[in-house]
Design an enzyme around this catalytic site. Structure first.
Site, PDB file in Angstrom:
ATOM      1  N   SER A   8       0.846  -1.204   0.000  1.00  0.00           N
ATOM      2  CA  SER A   8       0.000   0.000   0.000  1.00  0.00           C
ATOM      3  C   SER A   8       0.877   1.248   0.000  1.00  0.00           C
ATOM      4  CB  SER A   8      -0.855   0.064   1.271  1.00  0.00           C
ATOM      5  OG  SER A   8      -1.696  -1.044   1.368  1.00  0.00           O
ATOM      6  N   CYS A  22      -5.342   7.718  -6.553  1.00  0.00           N
ATOM      7  CA  CYS A  22      -4.000   7.949  -5.978  1.00  0.00           C
ATOM      8  C   CYS A  22      -3.531   9.396  -5.951  1.00  0.00           C
ATOM      9  CB  CYS A  22      -2.984   7.127  -6.741  1.00  0.00           C
ATOM     10  SG  CYS A  22      -3.258   5.358  -6.549  1.00  0.00           S
ATOM     11  N   PHE A  74     -12.380   7.296 -14.465  1.00  0.00           N
ATOM     12  CA  PHE A  74     -11.404   8.396 -14.348  1.00  0.00           C
ATOM     13  C   PHE A  74     -10.395   8.409 -15.476  1.00  0.00           C
ATOM     14  CE2 PHE A  74      -7.224   6.895 -12.882  1.00  0.00           C
ATOM     15  CZ  PHE A  74      -7.481   5.583 -12.544  1.00  0.00           C
ATOM     16  N   LYS A  75     -10.334   7.303 -16.230  1.00  0.00           N
ATOM     17  CA  LYS A  75      -9.517   7.230 -17.446  1.00  0.00           C
ATOM     18  C   LYS A  75     -10.036   6.051 -18.250  1.00  0.00           C
ATOM     19  CE  LYS A  75      -5.337   5.236 -16.927  1.00  0.00           C
ATOM     20  NZ  LYS A  75      -4.030   4.812 -16.360  1.00  0.00           N
TER      21      LYS A  75
HETATM   22  P1  NAD Z   1      -8.875  -1.137  -3.017  1.00  0.00           P
HETATM   23  O1  NAD Z   1      -9.807  -0.349  -2.194  1.00  0.00           O
HETATM   24  O2  NAD Z   1      -9.233  -1.484  -4.422  1.00  0.00           O
HETATM   25  O3  NAD Z   1      -8.571  -2.529  -2.276  1.00  0.00           O
HETATM   26  C1  NAD Z   1      -8.259  -2.643  -0.931  1.00  0.00           C
HETATM   27  C2  NAD Z   1      -8.853  -3.951  -0.407  1.00  0.00           C
HETATM   28  O4  NAD Z   1      -8.371  -4.158   0.914  1.00  0.00           O
HETATM   29  C3  NAD Z   1     -10.378  -3.943  -0.312  1.00  0.00           C
HETATM   30  O5  NAD Z   1     -10.906  -5.025  -1.055  1.00  0.00           O
HETATM   31  C4  NAD Z   1     -10.663  -4.115   1.189  1.00  0.00           C
HETATM   32  O6  NAD Z   1     -11.790  -4.913   1.459  1.00  0.00           O
HETATM   33  C5  NAD Z   1      -9.398  -4.793   1.652  1.00  0.00           C
HETATM   34  N1  NAD Z   1      -9.111  -4.647   3.089  1.00  0.00           N
HETATM   35  C6  NAD Z   1      -9.027  -3.514   3.816  1.00  0.00           C
HETATM   36  N2  NAD Z   1      -8.691  -3.802   5.087  1.00  0.00           N
HETATM   37  C7  NAD Z   1      -8.552  -5.136   5.168  1.00  0.00           C
HETATM   38  C8  NAD Z   1      -8.213  -6.022   6.222  1.00  0.00           C
HETATM   39  N3  NAD Z   1      -7.891  -5.567   7.431  1.00  0.00           N
HETATM   40  N4  NAD Z   1      -8.200  -7.334   5.944  1.00  0.00           N
HETATM   41  C9  NAD Z   1      -8.500  -7.797   4.728  1.00  0.00           C
HETATM   42  N5  NAD Z   1      -8.806  -7.010   3.681  1.00  0.00           N
HETATM   43  C10 NAD Z   1      -8.838  -5.685   3.899  1.00  0.00           C
HETATM   44  O7  NAD Z   1      -7.493  -0.363  -2.980  1.00  0.00           O
HETATM   45  P2  NAD Z   1      -6.346  -0.355  -4.109  1.00  0.00           P
HETATM   46  O8  NAD Z   1      -6.694   0.591  -5.190  1.00  0.00           O
HETATM   47  O9  NAD Z   1      -5.986  -1.749  -4.447  1.00  0.00           O
HETATM   48  O10 NAD Z   1      -5.148   0.323  -3.304  1.00  0.00           O
HETATM   49  C11 NAD Z   1      -4.451  -0.375  -2.290  1.00  0.00           C
HETATM   50  C12 NAD Z   1      -3.214   0.421  -1.928  1.00  0.00           C
HETATM   51  O11 NAD Z   1      -2.343   0.483  -3.060  1.00  0.00           O
HETATM   52  C13 NAD Z   1      -3.482   1.867  -1.521  1.00  0.00           C
HETATM   53  O12 NAD Z   1      -2.580   2.229  -0.513  1.00  0.00           O
HETATM   54  C14 NAD Z   1      -3.183   2.645  -2.791  1.00  0.00           C
HETATM   55  O13 NAD Z   1      -2.773   3.964  -2.533  1.00  0.00           O
HETATM   56  C15 NAD Z   1      -2.040   1.845  -3.386  1.00  0.00           C
HETATM   57  N6  NAD Z   1      -1.910   1.960  -4.843  1.00  0.00           N
HETATM   58  C16 NAD Z   1      -3.013   1.961  -5.647  1.00  0.00           C
HETATM   59  C17 NAD Z   1      -2.859   2.038  -7.026  1.00  0.00           C
HETATM   60  C18 NAD Z   1      -4.058   2.058  -7.937  1.00  0.00           C
HETATM   61  O14 NAD Z   1      -3.875   2.372  -9.107  1.00  0.00           O
HETATM   62  N7  NAD Z   1      -5.263   1.748  -7.467  1.00  0.00           N
HETATM   63  C19 NAD Z   1      -1.587   2.078  -7.587  1.00  0.00           C
HETATM   64  C20 NAD Z   1      -0.484   2.046  -6.745  1.00  0.00           C
HETATM   65  C21 NAD Z   1      -0.649   1.983  -5.377  1.00  0.00           C
HETATM   66  C1  UDX Z   2      -1.304   6.730 -10.984  1.00  0.00           C
HETATM   67  C2  UDX Z   2       0.195   6.635 -11.340  1.00  0.00           C
HETATM   68  O1  UDX Z   2       0.370   6.891 -12.736  1.00  0.00           O
HETATM   69  C3  UDX Z   2       0.718   5.275 -10.988  1.00  0.00           C
HETATM   70  O2  UDX Z   2       2.103   5.198 -11.246  1.00  0.00           O
HETATM   71  C4  UDX Z   2       0.464   5.035  -9.521  1.00  0.00           C
HETATM   72  O3  UDX Z   2       0.947   3.776  -9.139  1.00  0.00           O
HETATM   73  C5  UDX Z   2      -1.023   5.140  -9.204  1.00  0.00           C
HETATM   74  O4  UDX Z   2      -1.491   6.429  -9.612  1.00  0.00           O
HETATM   75  P1  UDX Z   2      -3.552   5.874 -12.100  1.00  0.00           P
HETATM   76  O5  UDX Z   2      -4.209   6.818 -11.154  1.00  0.00           O
HETATM   77  O6  UDX Z   2      -4.038   4.475 -12.156  1.00  0.00           O
HETATM   78  O7  UDX Z   2      -1.995   5.788 -11.777  1.00  0.00           O
HETATM   79  O8  UDX Z   2      -3.667   6.457 -13.592  1.00  0.00           O
HETATM   80  P2  UDX Z   2      -2.834   7.556 -14.427  1.00  0.00           P
HETATM   81  O9  UDX Z   2      -2.540   6.984 -15.745  1.00  0.00           O
HETATM   82  O10 UDX Z   2      -1.707   8.093 -13.663  1.00  0.00           O
HETATM   83  O11 UDX Z   2      -3.909   8.710 -14.631  1.00  0.00           O
HETATM   84  C6  UDX Z   2      -4.353   9.532 -13.561  1.00  0.00           C
HETATM   85  C7  UDX Z   2      -5.238  10.637 -14.104  1.00  0.00           C
HETATM   86  O12 UDX Z   2      -4.473  11.585 -14.830  1.00  0.00           O
HETATM   87  C8  UDX Z   2      -6.332  10.152 -15.041  1.00  0.00           C
HETATM   88  O13 UDX Z   2      -7.527  10.828 -14.764  1.00  0.00           O
HETATM   89  C9  UDX Z   2      -5.791  10.526 -16.411  1.00  0.00           C
HETATM   90  O14 UDX Z   2      -6.803  10.677 -17.357  1.00  0.00           O
HETATM   91  C10 UDX Z   2      -5.093  11.828 -16.078  1.00  0.00           C
HETATM   92  N1  UDX Z   2      -4.044  12.217 -17.033  1.00  0.00           N
HETATM   93  C11 UDX Z   2      -2.979  11.398 -17.254  1.00  0.00           C
HETATM   94  C12 UDX Z   2      -4.119  13.442 -17.682  1.00  0.00           C
HETATM   95  O15 UDX Z   2      -5.068  14.198 -17.466  1.00  0.00           O
HETATM   96  N2  UDX Z   2      -3.124  13.799 -18.543  1.00  0.00           N
HETATM   97  C13 UDX Z   2      -2.049  13.016 -18.780  1.00  0.00           C
HETATM   98  O16 UDX Z   2      -1.172  13.417 -19.553  1.00  0.00           O
HETATM   99  C14 UDX Z   2      -1.978  11.767 -18.123  1.00  0.00           C
END
Ligand code: NAD
Ligand code: UDX
Length: 485
Positions: free
Chosen positions: A136, A277, A339-340
């Protein structure tokens, strides 16, 4: 028993949290390492049932095939916690949203899910040596809190903590995981770093596996997201200037991005960035800077968010202005709620904010998105309209004036042509490829006149649309009649 100098042969990996990161990340590990058992645990039964069904809970290109390939072999989705405790490496991939209550409200990351994971691990693992990996995104120094909790009970187990932030972007998660620019591992224990590196080294070149201390790793993730978002906010700020002066933001971005020191990526002006994020992680960094009494640093990074809010607001105002300063009871078609493109995720989508501004002006909103469900759209809109976005949805009344406005003024369509028919304006808010392929002559013929098209992603062929008869607005591009604006 292995000593600290004996390298660990990893045979089982567990991940707590089956979300947008846990699901795809573990699926790719299971596909790359057939000899490692990979278990993904989540407390949400519904989510796990979906992972075990034909309809996965998230849409991500290429994910389904990989899950179906390894599920039941070395990839398992479960709500049975016992499956976690005997793993060699345990990833924490739970959500870390912005706090919506108490100290740090609206800024700090809410670490309650991370903390509850640490407590549960402490209470269930009583012996042996375990590697706990922060996957996370967390504030710098979270690993200290995790370690203190793990060591606070009567457990005889030895825990090594690593930070291994995830850099995947939604919509391209599988290709990002298959060929990451880098894998970052922060930690103090060579034993643990070696074990985790050996897993990634199955498919990631060694030079792309970077090791740092814990703090640099935790902070680098926040900084990476700030830098990416900063580029978008810079171009969005310039887009407003372009519209006033006749410069074209796409030409500017191309010219600027050609400088190899700058690079071409993440310079596309838009209706504002969304996603789970960017905003959360920038706010997190702002909070950290404030906490360490660095107000100038906090203000600097907060500007990225201010420009993003400004861009969304500017877009909504442009629509209202162009529709003769009133959208009341006018049908406005929204193309794109995610969002994208290539994701069903709507978290922090600019669409939600733009719809709110238009609903407050009593517009009739007709939405089409190829992947987002109607339930999700209504949930998001009701949350934001009731000032509870990211907060406690159960506290929202279905009969509040805001909820009723959403029920009454929002329609969701599964056919884009039906969504666009009779509209005064079309707003393209997500860059889905299919929006480029529509028969816009047919769309024009079915619309109210003047037929307005607001391209919030600069993906459509403006010249062709104008020939058909549309009045077209694109971000950061000169209007037909500059004096109008
Ligand atoms: P998400 O909300 O999609 O998933 C999190 C999951 O964790 C949920 O299914 C929830 O039920 C579960 N959970 C929470 N507490 C729990 C517990 N105590 N035991 C068991 N399950 C539990 O979140 P996500 O988008 O996968 O993001 C997870 C982390 O990764 C965040 O810190 C986020 O910032 C980071 N991250 C996300 C992205 C992305 O693009 N979504 C990219 C890079 C990093
Ligand atoms: C982002 C980071 O890119 C990734 O590395 C990190 O691990 C999680 O957060 P994500 O949020 O999944 O990833 O998508 P990203 O492709 O970064 O787009 C984020 C937002 O920016 C979207 O709404 C996208 O449409 C927007 N965007 C992206 C722009 O408006 N202009 C650009 O040039 C690029």
């Amino acid at each position: 028993m292995q000593t600290s100098s004996t390298p660990l042969i990893v045979s089982k990996i567990a991940c707590i949290g089956a979300g947008y990161v846990g699901g795809p990340t573990m699926t790719v590990i299971a596909n790359k390492c057939h000899d490692i058992q990979v278990v993904i645990y989540d407390m949400n039964q519904h989510r796990i049932d979906e992972w075990n069904s034909d309809h996965l809970p998230i849409y991500e290109p290429g994910l389904e095939e990989l899950v179906f390939e390894r599920r039941g072999k070395n990839l398992h989705f479960t709500t049975d916690y016992a499956q976690v405790v005997d793993a060699d490496i345990i990833f924490l991939s739970v959500n870390t949203p912005t706090k919506y209550y108490g100290v740090g409200k609206g800024r700090a990351a809410d670490l309650k899910y991370i903390e509850s994971c640490a407590r549960q691990l402490r209470d269930t693992i009583k012996s042996g040596r375990k590697i706990i990996v922060e996957k996370s995104t967390v504030p710098i120094r979270t690993s200290i809190a995790v370690k203190r909790i793990l060591e606070s009970g009567d457990s005889q187990a030895q825990f090594d903590i690593l930070s291994n932030p995830e850099f995947l972007a939604e919509g391209t998660a599988i290709s990002d995981l298959n060929a990451p620019d880098r894998v970052l591992i922060g930690g103090e224990s060579d034993y643990a770093i070696q074990a985790l590196s050996s897993v990634y080294a199955r498919w990631v070149p060694k030079e792309n596996i970077i090791t740092t201390n814990l703090w640099s790793s935790e902070l680098s993730k926040l900084v990476a997201n700030c830098m990416l978002a900063q580029r978008i906010s810079s171009m969005n700020a310039i887009s407003a200037l372009c519209e006033k002066t006749g410069a074209d933001v796409q030409q500017v971005s191309y010219a600027v991005g050609k400088d190899t020191r700058i690079g071409a990526k993440f310079l596309q002006a838009s209706v504002g960035f969304g996603g789970s994020c960017f905003q959360k992680d920038i706010l997190n960094l702002v909070y950290l800077a404030e906490h360490y009494n660095l107000p100038e640093v906090a203000k600097y990074f907060y500007g990225i968010i201010e420009i993003n809010d400004y861009q969304r607001d500017r877009f909504a105002k442009k629509v209202i202005h162009k529709l003769f300063n009133t959208v009341s009871n006018k049908k406005i078609c929204i193309l794109g709620f995610a969002f994208k493109k290539n994701t069903s995720d709507t978290r922090e989508s600019s669409t939600i904010y733009i719809c709110k501004s238009l609903l407050e002006e009593r517009a009739q909103i007709c939405i089409y998105d190829p992947k987002v469900t109607e339930n999700q759209m209504r949930y998001d809109l009701k949350s934001l309209m009731n000032d509870s976005y990211g907060g406690d949805f159960s506290a929202i009344s279905e009969t509040s004036p805001e909820s009723e406005l959403v029920s009454k003024n929002v329609k969701v369509f599964s056919d884009p042509y039906e969504a666009m028919a009779d509209a005064h304006a079309i707003l393209v808010l997500t860059e889905w490829d299919e929006f480029k392929t529509y028969d816009y002559q047919r769309v024009f013929d079915s619309m109210k006149k003047p037929a307005n098209l607001f391209d919030g992603r600069n993906i459509l062929d403006r010249e062709q649309l104008e020939q058909i008869g549309f009045e077209v607005y694109q971000i950061g591009k000169q209007e037909k009649n500059l004096a109008d604006w």
